[in-house]
Design a protein around this motif. Sequence first.
Motif, short mmCIF file in Angstrom:
data_model
loop_
_atom_site.label_atom_id
_atom_site.label_comp_id
_atom_site.label_asym_id
_atom_site.label_seq_id
_atom_site.Cartn_x
_atom_site.Cartn_y
_atom_site.Cartn_z
N VAL A 274 -12.32 5.54 -20.41
CA VAL A 274 -12.61 6.99 -21.05
C VAL A 274 -11.19 7.56 -21.04
O VAL A 274 -10.49 7.42 -19.96
CB VAL A 274 -13.67 7.44 -20.33
CG1 VAL A 274 -13.87 8.96 -21.08
CG2 VAL A 274 -15.06 6.86 -20.32
N TYR A 275 -10.79 7.93 -22.39
CA TYR A 275 -9.65 8.77 -22.23
C TYR A 275 -9.82 10.29 -22.90
O TYR A 275 -10.87 10.28 -23.53
CB TYR A 275 -8.78 7.90 -23.48
CG TYR A 275 -8.29 6.62 -23.01
CD1 TYR A 275 -7.16 6.19 -22.32
CD2 TYR A 275 -9.26 5.54 -23.02
CE1 TYR A 275 -6.69 5.29 -22.11
CE2 TYR A 275 -9.05 4.34 -22.90
CZ TYR A 275 -7.67 3.94 -22.35
OH TYR A 275 -7.27 2.79 -21.98
N ARG A 276 -8.94 11.04 -22.50
CA ARG A 276 -9.11 12.33 -23.09
C ARG A 276 -7.67 12.93 -23.50
O ARG A 276 -6.47 12.56 -23.09
CB ARG A 276 -9.26 13.64 -22.09
CG ARG A 276 -9.46 14.72 -22.39
CD ARG A 276 -9.86 15.78 -21.40
NE ARG A 276 -8.68 15.77 -20.48
CZ ARG A 276 -8.72 15.90 -19.09
NH1 ARG A 276 -9.96 15.94 -18.51
NH2 ARG A 276 -7.87 16.20 -18.44
N ARG A 277 -7.67 13.77 -24.67
CA ARG A 277 -6.34 14.14 -25.36
C ARG A 277 -6.44 15.59 -25.80
O ARG A 277 -7.54 15.81 -26.38
CB ARG A 277 -5.86 13.25 -26.61
CG ARG A 277 -4.60 13.77 -27.09
CD ARG A 277 -4.19 12.86 -28.30
NE ARG A 277 -5.15 12.78 -29.41
CZ ARG A 277 -4.93 13.49 -30.34
NH1 ARG A 277 -4.10 14.49 -30.45
NH2 ARG A 277 -5.91 13.49 -31.36
N GLU A 278 -5.65 16.32 -25.29
CA GLU A 278 -5.75 17.65 -25.74
C GLU A 278 -5.13 17.87 -27.24
O GLU A 278 -4.17 17.03 -27.45
CB GLU A 278 -4.85 18.51 -24.83
CG GLU A 278 -5.06 20.24 -24.95
CD GLU A 278 -4.44 20.93 -24.02
OE1 GLU A 278 -4.27 22.20 -23.97
OE2 GLU A 278 -3.86 20.40 -22.83
N ASN A 279 -5.40 18.73 -28.08
CA ASN A 279 -5.32 18.76 -29.40
C ASN A 279 -3.84 18.81 -29.41
O ASN A 279 -3.23 18.19 -30.44
CB ASN A 279 -5.81 19.92 -29.91
CG ASN A 279 -5.84 19.69 -31.67
OD1 ASN A 279 -5.93 18.94 -32.25
ND2 ASN A 279 -5.50 20.82 -32.23
N ALA A 280 -3.16 19.38 -28.89
CA ALA A 280 -1.58 19.74 -29.20
C ALA A 280 -0.67 18.68 -28.58
O ALA A 280 0.29 18.67 -28.62
CB ALA A 280 -1.22 21.09 -28.66
N VAL A 281 -1.48 17.92 -27.84
CA VAL A 281 -0.59 16.66 -26.99
C VAL A 281 -0.69 15.25 -27.63
O VAL A 281 -1.91 14.82 -28.10
CB VAL A 281 -1.06 16.72 -25.54
CG1 VAL A 281 -0.27 15.62 -24.72
CG2 VAL A 281 -1.10 17.86 -24.63
N LEU A 287 -8.79 8.48 -17.63
CA LEU A 287 -9.66 9.34 -16.88
C LEU A 287 -10.43 8.17 -15.99
O LEU A 287 -10.97 8.56 -14.85
CB LEU A 287 -11.04 10.21 -17.54
CG LEU A 287 -10.17 11.14 -18.66
CD1 LEU A 287 -11.61 11.76 -19.18
CD2 LEU A 287 -9.46 12.09 -17.81
N THR A 288 -10.43 6.78 -16.31
CA THR A 288 -11.00 5.71 -15.50
C THR A 288 -9.82 4.87 -14.78
O THR A 288 -9.06 4.39 -15.91
CB THR A 288 -11.97 5.12 -16.24
OG1 THR A 288 -11.38 4.89 -17.59
CG2 THR A 288 -13.06 6.15 -16.38
N ASN A 289 -9.90 4.52 -13.73
CA ASN A 289 -8.97 3.85 -13.03
C ASN A 289 -9.49 2.27 -13.51
O ASN A 289 -8.38 1.42 -13.83
CB ASN A 289 -8.67 4.02 -11.63
CG ASN A 289 -7.93 5.44 -11.46
OD1 ASN A 289 -7.23 5.77 -12.17
ND2 ASN A 289 -8.49 6.14 -10.62
N LEU A 290 -10.46 1.93 -13.25
CA LEU A 290 -11.02 0.74 -13.58
C LEU A 290 -12.21 1.00 -14.57
O LEU A 290 -12.79 1.80 -14.59
CB LEU A 290 -11.68 0.09 -12.22
CG LEU A 290 -10.68 -0.03 -10.97
CD1 LEU A 290 -11.28 -0.72 -9.78
CD2 LEU A 290 -9.62 -1.11 -11.50
N PRO A 291 -12.57 -0.37 -15.22
CA PRO A 291 -13.65 -0.01 -16.12
C PRO A 291 -14.82 0.24 -15.57
O PRO A 291 -15.25 -0.16 -14.53
CB PRO A 291 -13.68 -1.36 -16.80
CG PRO A 291 -12.29 -2.06 -16.55
CD PRO A 291 -11.74 -1.78 -15.21
N ILE A 292 -15.69 1.26 -15.96
CA ILE A 292 -16.86 1.54 -15.54
C ILE A 292 -17.97 0.83 -16.30
O ILE A 292 -17.88 0.40 -17.24
CB ILE A 292 -17.39 2.95 -15.67
CG1 ILE A 292 -17.10 3.54 -17.33
CG2 ILE A 292 -16.11 3.95 -14.83
CD1 ILE A 292 -17.52 4.82 -17.40
N GLN A 293 -19.08 0.34 -15.74
CA GLN A 293 -20.16 -0.45 -16.16
C GLN A 293 -21.16 0.45 -16.67
O GLN A 293 -21.95 -0.13 -17.56
CB GLN A 293 -20.84 -1.15 -14.78
CG GLN A 293 -20.04 -2.54 -14.62
CD GLN A 293 -18.43 -2.28 -13.76
OE1 GLN A 293 -18.66 -1.64 -12.95
NE2 GLN A 293 -17.43 -2.89 -14.54
#
Length: 356
Positions: A274-281, A287-293
């Motif tokens: 999972v990833y997150r990006r702020e609009n101006a960035v 957000l996840t160090n290892l893949p989540i199941q």
Amino acid sequence: TDASVSNTSAAAVRNQNIPGDGKFDQSVFQSGVELEVARVDFYDLPAFPESETQLMNTYLAKLSAFKTRAYIPQDLALVEDNFLGLAEGFAGSGYISTSPIVGIANCSDGNYSSLTAQDYLWSYGTGPGSYSSASGIVTTPDFSNSDFNSTFTMLFGSYFGDWDSQNNLLKASLASGKVLANSWSGRPYLYYHPMGVGENIGSCIRLSQNNTNGYLASTLGYFQRWVHITQLGDPTLRAHYVEMPGSLMASTLPDGTISLSWLPPAVAVEGFHVYRRENAVNSWTKLTNLPIQTTTYTDASVPNGGQFTYMVRSARKQTTGSGRYWNQSLGIQTSALVTVGYEGNAEFHLTIWQNA
């Protein structure tokens, strides 16, 4: 520079070079290439009945099919050498690049024409050339009349490395069958082996352009860093992809965190990132160090207020001729507009839209 070379001996005016004509003087890169650049160009291909726009539409459709796993070529590579016996060993470029991706056992000698009967991930062909042919290998009319099904290919021979010519062989390949990338490889060798551990093809052409002594340029060591070293096809292409997740949704929880949920792909994967990006960035925060199941995720670290985009990518361990690495799909995205008030508990107002 464009000030010192004055040479009008070439028969074609486009190959002549005089000061101030917009053509560079240098034959060798003067410093390291910084950007990964490739080209998709269907201009001046009258051998094909389709227009330039139609050919581009077809290319984009098969590009999407490959990246989303709607089309999955076999992990096979084929090499045909019609320059046997020459000391430069042009076809070495094919063996060096393809075997680390598909494995030595899956790389074989054969007839380039067999690409019309069976799909391959990689191929290489070399023979005496013209602008529209490699003798004993393939011609532009062949590409027009038949579907060649090698996702990645390399060709080598005289003349057609100059892809700015009518019915050029390299450009014609991208208009045929399942071909997505091509290059003129042999003087010097081009190196695609990093794709065996997940690198994209753009990084490989830059590596080849910047190669001085890191890799053998050819058996005779010719043409390192020359400006003719180019890549045709989408530079973001990777050798292998993973099935995408679907239907990513976002909602708020009473404690002010954001809850994400999505559907797994039809083919089993080993997890999700999972990833997150702020609009101006411009960059993503992972957000996840290892893949989540699981197929849900709660973001308790969202900053106060703003517009955010979330992305989920499937992950799988990929085995190639070079080893094993974590591979990820393209991302499915959802955007959230978060407005925070401080009258007691935070209030989140989200506007969600989605794209693939």
